[in-house]
Design a protein around this motif. Structure first.
Motif, PDB file in Angstrom:
ATOM      1  N   LEU A  30       0.887  -1.277  -0.025  1.00 22.90           N
ATOM      2  CA  LEU A  30       0.022   0.083   0.005  1.00 22.90           C
ATOM      3  C   LEU A  30       0.719   1.212   0.195  1.00 22.90           C
ATOM      4  CD1 LEU A  30      -2.822  -0.998   2.854  1.00 22.90           C
ATOM      5  CD2 LEU A  30      -3.047  -1.066   0.098  1.00 22.90           C
ATOM      6  N   SER A  31       1.868   1.244   0.802  1.00 25.65           N
ATOM      7  CA  SER A  31       2.976   2.325   0.877  1.00 25.65           C
ATOM      8  C   SER A  31       3.383   2.765  -0.567  1.00 25.65           C
ATOM      9  CB  SER A  31       3.991   2.091   1.983  1.00 25.65           C
ATOM     10  OG  SER A  31       3.329   2.088   3.345  1.00 25.65           O
ATOM     11  N   ARG A  32       3.525   1.753  -1.395  1.00 23.89           N
ATOM     12  CA  ARG A  32       3.911   2.110  -2.691  1.00 23.89           C
ATOM     13  C   ARG A  32       2.830   2.499  -3.759  1.00 23.89           C
ATOM     14  NH1 ARG A  32       8.932  -1.054  -3.947  1.00 23.89           N
ATOM     15  NH2 ARG A  32       9.451  -1.818  -1.882  1.00 23.89           N
ATOM     16  N   GLY A  33       1.695   2.835  -3.183  1.00 23.68           N
ATOM     17  CA  GLY A  33       0.655   3.456  -3.960  1.00 23.68           C
ATOM     18  C   GLY A  33      -0.045   2.326  -4.891  1.00 23.68           C
ATOM     19  N   LEU A  34       0.107   0.952  -4.514  1.00 28.27           N
ATOM     20  CA  LEU A  34      -0.527  -0.226  -5.212  1.00 28.27           C
ATOM     21  C   LEU A  34      -1.837  -0.265  -4.824  1.00 28.27           C
ATOM     22  CD1 LEU A  34       2.624  -2.587  -5.227  1.00 28.27           C
ATOM     23  CD2 LEU A  34       1.933  -0.994  -7.184  1.00 28.27           C
ATOM     24  N   HIS A  35      -2.489  -1.025  -5.872  1.00 26.65           N
ATOM     25  CA  HIS A  35      -3.914  -1.514  -5.480  1.00 26.65           C
ATOM     26  C   HIS A  35      -3.715  -2.913  -5.080  1.00 26.65           C
ATOM     27  CE1 HIS A  35      -7.850  -1.861  -5.153  1.00 26.65           C
ATOM     28  NE2 HIS A  35      -8.269  -2.892  -5.872  1.00 26.65           N
ATOM     29  N   VAL A  36      -4.448  -3.478  -3.969  1.00 25.46           N
ATOM     30  CA  VAL A  36      -4.298  -4.788  -3.541  1.00 25.46           C
ATOM     31  C   VAL A  36      -5.858  -5.399  -3.453  1.00 25.46           C
ATOM     32  CG1 VAL A  36      -3.578  -6.412  -1.335  1.00 25.46           C
ATOM     33  CG2 VAL A  36      -2.249  -4.241  -1.930  1.00 25.46           C
ATOM     34  N   GLU A  37      -5.823  -6.536  -4.088  1.00 24.62           N
ATOM     35  CA  GLU A  37      -7.001  -7.229  -4.252  1.00 24.62           C
ATOM     36  C   GLU A  37      -6.933  -8.235  -2.878  1.00 24.62           C
ATOM     37  OE1 GLU A  37      -9.660  -6.682  -5.836  1.00 24.62           O
ATOM     38  OE2 GLU A  37      -9.067  -5.664  -7.584  1.00 24.62           O
ATOM     39  N   LEU A  38      -7.366  -7.959  -1.918  1.00 27.64           N
ATOM     40  CA  LEU A  38      -7.293  -8.821  -0.498  1.00 27.64           C
ATOM     41  C   LEU A  38      -8.099  -9.739  -0.227  1.00 27.64           C
ATOM     42  CD1 LEU A  38      -5.478  -8.730   2.166  1.00 27.64           C
ATOM     43  CD2 LEU A  38      -7.164  -7.152   3.174  1.00 27.64           C
ATOM     44  N   VAL A  39      -7.661 -11.091  -0.115  1.00 28.57           N
ATOM     45  CA  VAL A  39      -8.665 -12.068   0.273  1.00 28.57           C
ATOM     46  C   VAL A  39      -8.339 -12.600   1.578  1.00 28.57           C
ATOM     47  CG1 VAL A  39      -9.928 -14.180  -0.658  1.00 28.57           C
ATOM     48  CG2 VAL A  39      -8.765 -12.519  -2.225  1.00 28.57           C
ATOM     49  N   VAL A  40      -9.219 -12.717   2.373  1.00 21.88           N
ATOM     50  CA  VAL A  40      -8.947 -13.299   3.734  1.00 21.88           C
ATOM     51  C   VAL A  40      -9.954 -14.589   4.168  1.00 21.88           C
ATOM     52  CG1 VAL A  40      -8.433 -12.778   6.382  1.00 21.88           C
ATOM     53  CG2 VAL A  40      -8.302 -11.098   4.633  1.00 21.88           C
ATOM     54  N   SER A  41      -9.169 -15.837   4.157  1.00 20.31           N
ATOM     55  CA  SER A  41     -10.131 -16.587   4.664  1.00 20.31           C
ATOM     56  C   SER A  41     -10.824 -16.415   6.225  1.00 20.31           C
ATOM     57  CB  SER A  41      -9.514 -18.147   4.542  1.00 20.31           C
ATOM     58  OG  SER A  41      -8.527 -18.155   5.510  1.00 20.31           O
ATOM     59  N   ASP A  42     -11.687 -17.430   6.191  1.00 19.12           N
ATOM     60  CA  ASP A  42     -12.476 -17.489   7.570  1.00 19.12           C
ATOM     61  C   ASP A  42     -11.499 -17.656   8.684  1.00 19.12           C
ATOM     62  OD1 ASP A  42     -14.817 -17.042   6.205  1.00 19.12           O
ATOM     63  OD2 ASP A  42     -15.501 -19.275   6.642  1.00 19.12           O
ATOM     64  N   TYR A  43     -10.560 -18.604   8.743  1.00 12.10           N
ATOM     65  CA  TYR A  43      -9.604 -18.755   9.691  1.00 12.10           C
ATOM     66  C   TYR A  43      -8.336 -17.655   9.460  1.00 12.10           C
ATOM     67  CZ  TYR A  43     -11.350 -23.466  10.972  1.00 12.10           C
ATOM     68  OH  TYR A  43     -12.354 -24.424  11.411  1.00 12.10           O
ATOM     69  N   GLY A  44      -8.190 -17.035   8.415  1.00  9.82           N
ATOM     70  CA  GLY A  44      -7.426 -15.897   8.225  1.00  9.82           C
ATOM     71  C   GLY A  44      -7.976 -14.783   8.976  1.00  9.82           C
ATOM     72  N   ARG A  45      -9.067 -14.295   8.910  1.00 17.75           N
ATOM     73  CA  ARG A  45     -10.060 -13.642   9.760  1.00 17.75           C
ATOM     74  C   ARG A  45      -9.763 -13.765  11.239  1.00 17.75           C
ATOM     75  NH1 ARG A  45     -14.144 -10.528   7.452  1.00 17.75           N
ATOM     76  NH2 ARG A  45     -14.197 -10.760   5.131  1.00 17.75           N
ATOM     77  N   ARG A  46      -9.840 -14.728  11.676  1.00 19.24           N
ATOM     78  CA  ARG A  46      -9.440 -15.271  13.161  1.00 19.24           C
ATOM     79  C   ARG A  46      -8.098 -15.186  13.296  1.00 19.24           C
ATOM     80  NH1 ARG A  46     -11.016 -21.111  15.939  1.00 19.24           N
ATOM     81  NH2 ARG A  46      -9.826 -20.712  18.021  1.00 19.24           N
ATOM     82  N   LEU A  47      -7.202 -15.620  12.541  1.00 14.85           N
ATOM     83  CA  LEU A  47      -5.765 -15.488  12.734  1.00 14.85           C
ATOM     84  C   LEU A  47      -5.486 -13.687  12.884  1.00 14.85           C
ATOM     85  CD1 LEU A  47      -3.004 -16.682  12.351  1.00 14.85           C
ATOM     86  CD2 LEU A  47      -2.997 -15.862  10.041  1.00 14.85           C
ATOM     87  N   LEU A  48      -5.951 -13.059  12.367  1.00 16.83           N
ATOM     88  CA  LEU A  48      -5.438 -11.558  12.485  1.00 16.83           C
ATOM     89  C   LEU A  48      -5.954 -11.287  14.013  1.00 16.83           C
ATOM     90  CD1 LEU A  48      -6.857  -9.998   9.179  1.00 16.83           C
ATOM     91  CD2 LEU A  48      -4.381 -10.317   9.906  1.00 16.83           C
ATOM     92  N   ARG A  49      -7.258 -11.609  14.427  1.00 15.35           N
ATOM     93  CA  ARG A  49      -7.352 -11.350  15.749  1.00 15.35           C
ATOM     94  C   ARG A  49      -6.718 -11.861  16.696  1.00 15.35           C
ATOM     95  NH1 ARG A  49     -12.539 -12.369  13.470  1.00 15.35           N
ATOM     96  NH2 ARG A  49     -12.640 -13.899  14.740  1.00 15.35           N
ATOM     97  N   ASP A  50      -6.570 -13.086  16.742  1.00 13.40           N
ATOM     98  CA  ASP A  50      -5.870 -14.047  17.719  1.00 13.40           C
ATOM     99  C   ASP A  50      -4.396 -13.639  17.676  1.00 13.40           C
ATOM    100  OD1 ASP A  50      -8.336 -15.469  18.183  1.00 13.40           O
ATOM    101  OD2 ASP A  50      -7.529 -17.148  17.025  1.00 13.40           O
ATOM    102  N   GLU A  51      -3.876 -13.140  16.749  1.00 14.92           N
ATOM    103  CA  GLU A  51      -2.250 -12.868  16.840  1.00 14.92           C
ATOM    104  C   GLU A  51      -2.092 -11.379  16.993  1.00 14.92           C
ATOM    105  OE1 GLU A  51      -0.629 -16.939  14.611  1.00 14.92           O
ATOM    106  OE2 GLU A  51      -0.096 -14.907  13.659  1.00 14.92           O
ATOM    107  N   LEU A  52      -3.014 -10.670  16.477  1.00 16.20           N
ATOM    108  CA  LEU A  52      -2.544  -9.181  16.438  1.00 16.20           C
ATOM    109  C   LEU A  52      -3.640  -8.502  17.339  1.00 16.20           C
ATOM    110  CD1 LEU A  52      -1.726  -8.734  12.699  1.00 16.20           C
ATOM    111  CD2 LEU A  52      -0.168  -9.060  14.224  1.00 16.20           C
TER     112      LEU A  52
END
Length: 208
Positions: A30-52
């Protein structure tokens, strides 16, 4: 390797441990001004909250990235796609994304890609990258490795993917977890075709 203007990248986050690698990579893109198509799996969503923490939940991701890595992350943009949406643009070879990284990549997702199952958007988008011969960077995070997982990595590599295990180095004398995340994000950026300064290049000597 030079940065290309208006480049669009797919970034997928699955349920393997390593959320810090994912958000550091996203922040740098993002800091490079790029566009990111972001896909987060169900367990990926949980991972973000559990670890961060809850502040890193998908719905709060941009404020989290801005607070942690600086306002420059708002230079770029991202579109959050549902992993269940097999009709999303990145499910087709006609979409314009030039590369994809899966950070971290679970063994289940690895197996799905290795065998071309396309059960969800992450697997289908990865299959698109392989069939269109575009860059696909898979960042598995598991230890020890089972024989099926090792064979699946070989299948992905034979199909054209780069398998980049989440194995941070220590020659740069890291002092924090963020230093280790910088190293892995830098490796991922290099694999995607970008120059970076997230960690010092190896000079043949360890700094004292």
């Amino acid at each position: 390797m030079a940065d290309e203007p208006h480049r669009s990248i797919v970034l997928a986050v699955t349920g393997a441990s390593g959320a810090l690698y994912a958000v550091r990579t996203l922040a740098e893109l993002l800091s490079r001004g790029l566009h990111v198509e972001l896909v987060v799996s169900d367990y990926g969503r949980r991972l973000l909250r559990d670890e961060l923490g809850d502040e890193a939940a998908v719905e709060r991701l941009l404020p989290y990235l801005s607070a942690k890595y600086g306002s420059q992350v708002r230079t770029g943009s991202f579109t959050l796609l549902s992993n269940r949406d097999l009709g999303a643009t990145i499910a087709s070879g006609s979409q314009g994304c030039t590369a994809m990284a899966i950070v971290p990549c679970s063994m289940k997702t690895l197996a799905g890609i290795a065998h071309g199952l396309s059960r969800n958007l992450i697997e289908r988008a990865a299959d698109v990258m392989l069939k269109e011969q575009r860059r696909l960077v898979i960042v598995p995070r598991e230890t020890p490795m089972s024989l099926p997982a090792l064979r699946n990595m070989v299948l992905c590599a034979e199909a054209g993917a780069m398998v980049l295990p989440a194995m941070p180095a220590f020659y740069q004398l890291p002092k924090t977890l963020d230093d280790l995340a910088d190293f892995m994000a830098g490796k991922i950026l290099s694999a995607l075709g970008f120059k970076h300064h997230l960690y010092p290049a190896w000079t043949g000597q360890v700094s004292s």
